[in-house]
Write an enzyme that holds these catalytic residues in place. Structure first.
Site, PDB file in Angstrom:
ATOM      1  CD  GLU A 226       2.578  -2.774 -33.352  1.00  0.00           C
ATOM      2  OE1 GLU A 226       1.824  -3.023 -32.376  1.00  0.00           O
ATOM      3  OE2 GLU A 226       3.410  -3.577 -33.788  1.00  0.00           O
ATOM      4  CB  CYS A 260       0.646  -6.401 -31.184  1.00  0.00           C
ATOM      5  SG  CYS A 260       2.060  -6.003 -30.154  1.00  0.00           S
TER       6      CYS A 260
END
Length: 452
Positions: A226, A260
């Site tokens: 990720e 993010c």
């Protein structure tokens, strides 16, 4: 390794990386614990995780202060992070048996299907920006599935890393099943190469992701990545601007913009671009930087000085390329690593603010002509983590969201992770999924069982 308070820049504590003998002991202990743990009934493993969740809630205030002192986020955000960790423990404790149930499949056998078995020892390489949540969203499904976990946390959050290890130990998990490794990043590749380590999960930068994927591929280990994101926040002409601006401010500036899945590219269509931008500007100017332990503070410091320097370079290079500065655009002249909340308008191709991830309190406006142009801009990025679209016509919003090239698309809502829903990205935002049913399946052996 140093724990440094981002609010003051003062060193809180120093830590020596562990040596080769201690690292070997940790790997051996995890390998020894994995087998007996996987042999326990799922209900027993789930019950132990439920205890972890209760422990988190009982000590939420103290744990939140550890987070805030070490990486700088607002104390209210830190308390919410600890609660979210408890929620993911609850989810997999509640759903573990269902998610790990054998799946019967008709075939030419008298009985056949799929059984789920753990891989063994896993390595988690985790970032600093959500120092508890990122670990628990990986650890909760991995442990309920019957795996053991070694944690290599970011080097600037060693106190958080050790606190997490204590939580699992004090909640009654077997010795060695979860272990924090205070090691340098340069030793991760050798750890992945160890035959006792069966898989690796990384949340972090693109560079770290490429290095981990390369090492995992070389040794034929399962990996999950990720990575970064540059989420689009698309505002169509029929959007509820009050709701959109309120959410835009929260999405971009919580955690000092260091997320993010923060909205990083605001893409209003021409007919509402001026109104949206002016409203967002007014809201940004109300943000109050200060001590993150003070509940009245609304903007936290950035986590590290080098991160602030890199963000400022990106802002200056974008201004040099023609972006317009509406507010901010500079480090704050006070102790700690604060950056002025910033809004850039007129951003376009060729600017860092258009093509790079800006990991800090900087909002970027990229104006679109109409809906098709907004979709083109939203997908004109090498990232593909999340994105949102704002419109009163939810059917229109769903069509737009389905066309967004990302791992999570939201209509009229803040892009967020949820224990019940899969989370992950495409393109340079990584591969694999955490959370939900896929999150527990990533590090399982889906074994075919055929009985004649």
């Amino acid at each position: 390794m140093q724990s440094i308070d981002p609010t003051t820049g003062q060193i809180l504590e120093g830590f020596e990386p562990i040596g080769s003998a201690a690292l070997e002991d940790a790997i051996a202990s995890a390998a020894a614990a994995a087998g007996p743990w996987s042999a326990r009934p799922v209900a027993e493993r789930a019950g132990r995780l439920r205890t972890v969740g209760a422990h988190l809630r009982e000590h939420r205030s103290d744990l939140a202060r550890v987070i805030t002192r070490e990486m700088g986020k607002l104390i209210g955000e830190a308390e919410s992070e600890v609660e979210k960790c408890a929620l993911v423990c609850d989810y997999y404790a509640d759903q573990g048996e269902r998610l790990l149930t054998d799946i019967p499949i008709d075939s030419d056998a008298s009985r056949s299907g799929v059984v789920h078995q753990p891989l063994g020892v896993l390595l988690a390489v985790m970032p600093w920006n959500f120092p508890f949540w990122q670990v628990f969203r990986c650890a909760a499904p991995a442990l309920v599935a019957g795996n053991a976990l070694l944690l290599k946390h970011a080097s600037n959050v060693p106190r958080c890393a050790l606190a997490i290890e204590r939580i699992f130990g004090e909640s009654g998990l077997p010795e060695g099943l979860f272990k924090t490794l205070l090691i340098e990043s340069g030793r991760v590749a050798d750890l992945i190469a160890d035959p006792r380590v069966r898989g690796v999960s990384l949340t972090g930068s693109e560079a770290a992701g490429r290095a981990v994927a390369e090492a995992a591929g070389r040794h034929l280990k399962k990996s999950l990545l990720e990575l970064g994101g540059s989420d689009a926040f698309v505002v169509l002409e029929d959007a509820d601007l009050d709701h959109a601006v309120e959410t835009a401010l929260r999405s971009r500036f919580m955690n000092a913009g260091q997320s993010c899945i923060a909205a990083k590219r605001f893409i209003p269509v021409r007919s509402v671009a001026d109104d949206f931008t002016q409203r967002l500007l007014a809201a940004i100017r109300e943000l109050r930087p200060g001590d993150p332990l003070d509940p009245e503070t609304t903007l936290a410091p950035m986590a590290r000085e080098d991160l602030r320097e890199e963000l400022h370079r990106q802002v200056q290079d974008s201004l040099d390329a023609g972006a317009r500065l509406l507010t901010g655009g500079h480090p704050l002249d006070q102790p700690g690593w604060f950056y002025a909340p910033t809004l850039l308008d007129g951003v376009g191709p060729g600017m860092p603010a258009y093509s790079e991830e800006l990991f800090g309190p900087v909002a970027v406006v990229i104006r679109a002509e109409d809906e098709p142009d907004a979709l083109r801009i939203a997908n004109d990025t090498r990232f593909g983590l999340g994105g949102s679209v704002w419109t009163l016509d939810t059917e229109r919003g769903e069509r737009f969201a389905r066309a967004m090239d990302c791992g999570a698309a939201f209509v009229n809502g803040l892009v967020k992770s949820d224990p019940r829903l899969p989370f992950g990205g495409v393109k340079d935002s990584g591969y694999g999924r955490e959370l939900g049913a896929p999150g527990i399946q990533e590090f399982l052996n889906a074994k075919t069982l055929w009985i004649g």
